[in-house]
Design a protein around this motif. Sequence first.
Motif, PDB file in Angstrom:
ATOM      1  N   ASP A  67       0.823  -1.201   0.000  1.00 15.17           N
ATOM      2  CA  ASP A  67       0.000   0.000   0.000  1.00 15.17           C
ATOM      3  C   ASP A  67       0.864   1.260   0.000  1.00 15.17           C
ATOM      4  OD1 ASP A  67      -2.373  -1.421  -0.074  1.00 15.17           O
ATOM      5  OD2 ASP A  67      -2.659  -1.358   2.105  1.00 15.17           O
ATOM      6  N   CYS A  68       1.975   1.230   0.787  1.00 17.16           N
ATOM      7  CA  CYS A  68       2.844   2.403   0.859  1.00 17.16           C
ATOM      8  C   CYS A  68       3.439   2.734  -0.503  1.00 17.16           C
ATOM      9  CB  CYS A  68       3.973   2.182   1.860  1.00 17.16           C
ATOM     10  SG  CYS A  68       3.441   2.346   3.562  1.00 17.16           S
ATOM     11  N   MET A  69       3.841   1.699  -1.227  1.00 17.11           N
ATOM     12  CA  MET A  69       4.486   1.920  -2.522  1.00 17.11           C
ATOM     13  C   MET A  69       3.535   2.576  -3.524  1.00 17.11           C
ATOM     14  SD  MET A  69       7.593   1.005  -2.199  1.00 17.11           S
ATOM     15  CE  MET A  69       8.176   0.843  -3.857  1.00 17.11           C
ATOM     16  N   GLU A  70       2.242   2.387  -3.334  1.00 17.74           N
ATOM     17  CA  GLU A  70       1.259   2.938  -4.263  1.00 17.74           C
ATOM     18  C   GLU A  70       0.586   4.201  -3.745  1.00 17.74           C
ATOM     19  OE1 GLU A  70      -1.383  -0.244  -5.287  1.00 17.74           O
ATOM     20  OE2 GLU A  70       0.256  -1.540  -5.906  1.00 17.74           O
ATOM     21  N   SER A  71       0.904   4.617  -2.516  1.00 19.18           N
ATOM     22  CA  SER A  71       0.215   5.773  -1.956  1.00 19.18           C
ATOM     23  C   SER A  71       0.796   7.083  -2.471  1.00 19.18           C
ATOM     24  CB  SER A  71       0.277   5.752  -0.423  1.00 19.18           C
ATOM     25  OG  SER A  71       1.506   6.255   0.037  1.00 19.18           O
ATOM     26  N   ARG A  72      -0.077   8.024  -2.684  1.00 17.84           N
ATOM     27  CA  ARG A  72       0.325   9.362  -3.148  1.00 17.84           C
ATOM     28  C   ARG A  72       1.161  10.061  -2.077  1.00 17.84           C
ATOM     29  NH1 ARG A  72       1.936  12.390  -6.985  1.00 17.84           N
ATOM     30  NH2 ARG A  72       1.153  14.500  -6.970  1.00 17.84           N
ATOM     31  N   ARG A  73       0.810   9.843  -0.820  1.00 17.51           N
ATOM     32  CA  ARG A  73       1.530  10.481   0.294  1.00 17.51           C
ATOM     33  C   ARG A  73       2.996  10.035   0.311  1.00 17.51           C
ATOM     34  NH1 ARG A  73       0.346   9.628   6.665  1.00 17.51           N
ATOM     35  NH2 ARG A  73       1.855  11.136   7.406  1.00 17.51           N
ATOM     36  N   ALA A  74       3.239   8.729   0.168  1.00 19.70           N
ATOM     37  CA  ALA A  74       4.609   8.226   0.151  1.00 19.70           C
ATOM     38  C   ALA A  74       5.368   8.781  -1.056  1.00 19.70           C
ATOM     39  CB  ALA A  74       4.610   6.697   0.126  1.00 19.70           C
ATOM     40  N   GLU A  75       4.714   8.834  -2.194  1.00 26.82           N
ATOM     41  CA  GLU A  75       5.343   9.373  -3.406  1.00 26.82           C
ATOM     42  C   GLU A  75       5.743  10.840  -3.207  1.00 26.82           C
ATOM     43  OE1 GLU A  75       4.124  10.322  -8.026  1.00 26.82           O
ATOM     44  OE2 GLU A  75       3.025   8.774  -6.953  1.00 26.82           O
ATOM     45  N   GLN A  76       4.883  11.617  -2.586  1.00 27.07           N
ATOM     46  CA  GLN A  76       5.177  13.029  -2.331  1.00 27.07           C
ATOM     47  C   GLN A  76       6.337  13.175  -1.357  1.00 27.07           C
ATOM     48  OE1 GLN A  76       1.299  14.320  -1.028  1.00 27.07           O
ATOM     49  NE2 GLN A  76       0.709  14.983  -3.089  1.00 27.07           N
TER      50      GLN A  76
END
Length: 66
Positions: free
Chosen positions: A1-10
């Motif tokens: 889930d982290c790898m696909e989350s917008r928050r982690a990407e930002q």
Amino acid sequence: DCMESRRAEQRVAKDIEEGIRLGIQGTPTIFINGKRLPKWHIGTLQLIVKHLAARNGVAPEHKSAE
């Protein structure tokens, strides 16, 4: 889930931007009190930490023998 989350990407994008701004070209790159350690070397880092700890009255941690 982290790898696909917008928050982690930002968050990763923000870290990359900061690295570019600071001129970091590889890892590990270590800063102490805003000053870049010229060449990462674990012995040097340990000496710096011990010195700063002693200067600030912090007792070093001792590992117990196992």
